[in-house]
Design a protein around this motif. Structure first.
Motif, PDB file in Angstrom:
ATOM      1  N   ALA A   7       0.775  -1.124   0.095  1.00 30.99           N
ATOM      2  CA  ALA A   7       0.105  -0.064  -0.090  1.00 30.99           C
ATOM      3  C   ALA A   7       0.928   1.263   0.096  1.00 30.99           C
ATOM      4  CB  ALA A   7      -0.798   0.013   1.344  1.00 30.99           C
ATOM      5  N   ASP A   8       0.504   2.381  -0.600  1.00 29.86           N
ATOM      6  CA  ASP A   8       1.025   3.675  -0.666  1.00 29.86           C
ATOM      7  C   ASP A   8       0.362   4.265   0.735  1.00 29.86           C
ATOM      8  OD1 ASP A   8      -1.651   4.327  -1.166  1.00 29.86           O
ATOM      9  OD2 ASP A   8      -0.992   5.860  -2.524  1.00 29.86           O
ATOM     10  N   HIS A   9       0.572   5.422   1.070  1.00 31.60           N
ATOM     11  CA  HIS A   9      -0.172   6.043   2.293  1.00 31.60           C
ATOM     12  C   HIS A   9      -1.650   6.270   2.518  1.00 31.60           C
ATOM     13  CE1 HIS A   9       0.539   9.286  -0.784  1.00 31.60           C
ATOM     14  NE2 HIS A   9      -0.488   9.990  -0.039  1.00 31.60           N
ATOM     15  N   GLY A  10      -1.957   6.330   1.269  1.00 28.75           N
ATOM     16  CA  GLY A  10      -3.577   6.246   1.238  1.00 28.75           C
ATOM     17  C   GLY A  10      -4.415   4.715   1.671  1.00 28.75           C
ATOM     18  N   CYS A  66      -4.449   1.559  -2.245  1.00 31.24           N
ATOM     19  CA  CYS A  66      -4.052   2.952  -2.429  1.00 31.24           C
ATOM     20  C   CYS A  66      -5.316   3.697  -1.885  1.00 31.24           C
ATOM     21  CB  CYS A  66      -3.443   3.339  -3.532  1.00 31.24           C
ATOM     22  SG  CYS A  66      -4.624   3.234  -5.153  1.00 31.24           S
ATOM     23  N   GLY A  67      -5.244   4.850  -2.013  1.00 37.04           N
ATOM     24  CA  GLY A  67      -6.474   5.844  -1.655  1.00 37.04           C
ATOM     25  C   GLY A  67      -7.686   5.377  -2.357  1.00 37.04           C
ATOM     26  N   SER A  68      -7.918   5.114  -3.596  1.00 38.52           N
ATOM     27  CA  SER A  68      -9.085   4.939  -4.204  1.00 38.52           C
ATOM     28  C   SER A  68      -8.919   3.483  -4.573  1.00 38.52           C
ATOM     29  CB  SER A  68      -9.129   5.643  -5.468  1.00 38.52           C
ATOM     30  OG  SER A  68      -8.064   5.766  -6.263  1.00 38.52           O
ATOM     31  N   GLY A  69      -7.421   2.984  -4.852  1.00 36.26           N
ATOM     32  CA  GLY A  69      -7.412   1.295  -5.397  1.00 36.26           C
ATOM     33  C   GLY A  69      -7.289   1.714  -6.864  1.00 36.26           C
ATOM     34  N   VAL A  70      -7.496   2.833  -7.633  1.00 33.09           N
ATOM     35  CA  VAL A  70      -7.492   3.051  -8.968  1.00 33.09           C
ATOM     36  C   VAL A  70      -5.878   2.819  -9.430  1.00 33.09           C
ATOM     37  CG1 VAL A  70      -7.765   4.819 -10.820  1.00 33.09           C
ATOM     38  CG2 VAL A  70      -9.492   4.487  -9.277  1.00 33.09           C
ATOM     39  N   GLY A  71      -5.027   3.766  -8.995  1.00 32.50           N
ATOM     40  CA  GLY A  71      -3.627   3.779  -9.364  1.00 32.50           C
ATOM     41  C   GLY A  71      -3.161   2.442  -9.253  1.00 32.50           C
ATOM     42  N   ALA A  72      -3.552   1.678  -7.791  1.00 35.42           N
ATOM     43  CA  ALA A  72      -2.923   0.458  -7.796  1.00 35.42           C
ATOM     44  C   ALA A  72      -3.495  -0.575  -8.975  1.00 35.42           C
ATOM     45  CB  ALA A  72      -3.671  -0.090  -6.483  1.00 35.42           C
ATOM     46  N   GLY A 109      -8.412   2.575   0.284  1.00 41.59           N
ATOM     47  CA  GLY A 109      -8.249   2.720   1.654  1.00 41.59           C
ATOM     48  C   GLY A 109      -9.044   3.818   2.014  1.00 41.59           C
ATOM     49  N   ARG A 110      -9.380   4.774   1.126  1.00 46.54           N
ATOM     50  CA  ARG A 110     -10.228   5.965   1.472  1.00 46.54           C
ATOM     51  C   ARG A 110     -11.749   5.646   0.917  1.00 46.54           C
ATOM     52  NH1 ARG A 110      -5.752  10.160  -0.965  1.00 46.54           N
ATOM     53  NH2 ARG A 110      -4.322  10.344   0.888  1.00 46.54           N
ATOM     54  N   ILE A 111     -12.026   4.503   0.575  1.00 48.53           N
ATOM     55  CA  ILE A 111     -13.324   4.227   0.186  1.00 48.53           C
ATOM     56  C   ILE A 111     -14.167   3.069   0.852  1.00 48.53           C
ATOM     57  CG2 ILE A 111     -14.597   3.248  -1.621  1.00 48.53           C
ATOM     58  CD1 ILE A 111     -12.936   5.870  -2.328  1.00 48.53           C
TER      59      ILE A 111
HETATM   60  O1  LIG Z   1      -5.268   6.736  -4.506  1.00 52.16           O
HETATM   61  C1  LIG Z   1      -4.377   6.912  -4.982  1.00 52.16           C
HETATM   62  C2  LIG Z   1      -3.845   6.569  -6.376  1.00 52.16           C
HETATM   63  O2  LIG Z   1      -5.089   5.981  -7.101  1.00 52.16           O
HETATM   64  C3  LIG Z   1      -3.305   7.406  -4.057  1.00 52.16           C
HETATM   65  O3  LIG Z   1      -3.300   7.017  -2.697  1.00 52.16           O
HETATM   66  C4  LIG Z   1      -3.817   9.069  -4.096  1.00 52.16           C
HETATM   67  O4  LIG Z   1      -3.585   9.892  -5.206  1.00 52.16           O
HETATM   68  C5  LIG Z   1      -2.523   9.757  -2.998  1.00 52.16           C
HETATM   69  O5  LIG Z   1      -3.150  11.080  -3.053  1.00 52.16           O
HETATM   70  P1  LIG Z   1      -2.469  12.123  -2.167  1.00 52.16           P
HETATM   71  O6  LIG Z   1      -0.815  12.061  -2.356  1.00 52.16           O
HETATM   72  O7  LIG Z   1      -3.124  13.379  -2.356  1.00 52.16           O
HETATM   73  O8  LIG Z   1      -2.421  11.794  -0.772  1.00 52.16           O
END
Ligand SMILES: O=C(CO)[C@H](O)[C@H](O)COP(=O)(O)O
Length: 148
Positions: A7-10, A66-72, A109-111
């Motif tokens: 995961a990233d920070h999101g 990730c935040g939305s799962g889209v980028g992942a 993770g934000r959804i």
């Molecule tokens: O969901 C994501 C990619 O799809 C990333 O987690 C999101 O874009 C991160 O955003 P930010 O740098 O503004 O916290």
């Protein structure tokens, strides 16, 4: 079953929750990071190593957040052999494996709330590719596309 997770920070907090959840279910979990919350990290740096591990079968399946799962989902599907999808409903969590042999689940993770995400991941991991002739035929076309 050996499961990779990243995961990233999101998605960091949900990843930590899912890591504990999967460990408690008895899965061997390989964590590809992030290992701490860093608002400047970039999802490709975390998700690519996970997707490569799925592709090379170092792990059997992957969980990417990730935040939305889209980028992942976008980046994971760039790795040959990876069939990733962003999952926001329980049906797709298992049907994606049964019909399409999905091997990497992507979550936002934000959804998606923790308990719902746990249910999605459990459904994903317990599902098996049906092997039905029509699904195999379609899967072969996807694999052929990767070779072009
Ligand atoms: O969901 C994501 C990619 O799809 C990333 O987690 C999101 O874009 C991160 O955003 P930010 O740098 O503004 O916290």
């Amino acid at each position: 079953m050996k499961i990779g997770i990243a995961a990233d920070h999101g998605g960091f907090e949900l990843k930590e929750t899912l890591h504990d959840f999967l460990t408690n279910l008895g899965y061997e979990v390989v964590d590809y990071g992030a290992y701490r919350l860093d608002s400047l990290d970039d999802y490709p740096d975390l998700i690519i190593p996970l997707a490569q591990a799925v592709s090379s079968r170092d792990v059997e399946r992957g969980v990417a957040v990730c935040g939305s799962g889209v980028g992942a989902a976008i980046v994971a599907n760039k790795i040959p052999g990876v069939r990733a999808a962003l999952i926001n409903d329980h049906f797709s969590a298992h049907q994606g494996v049964e019909d399409d042999d999905m091997n990497l689940i992507c979550l936002g993770g934000r959804i998606t709330g923790n308990r719902v995400a746990e249910e999605f991941v459990q459904a994903f991991l317990e599902a098996k590719f049906s092997g039905a002739e029509r699904h195999l035929r379609r899967l072969k076309k996807v694999i052929e596309l990767e070779k072009r």
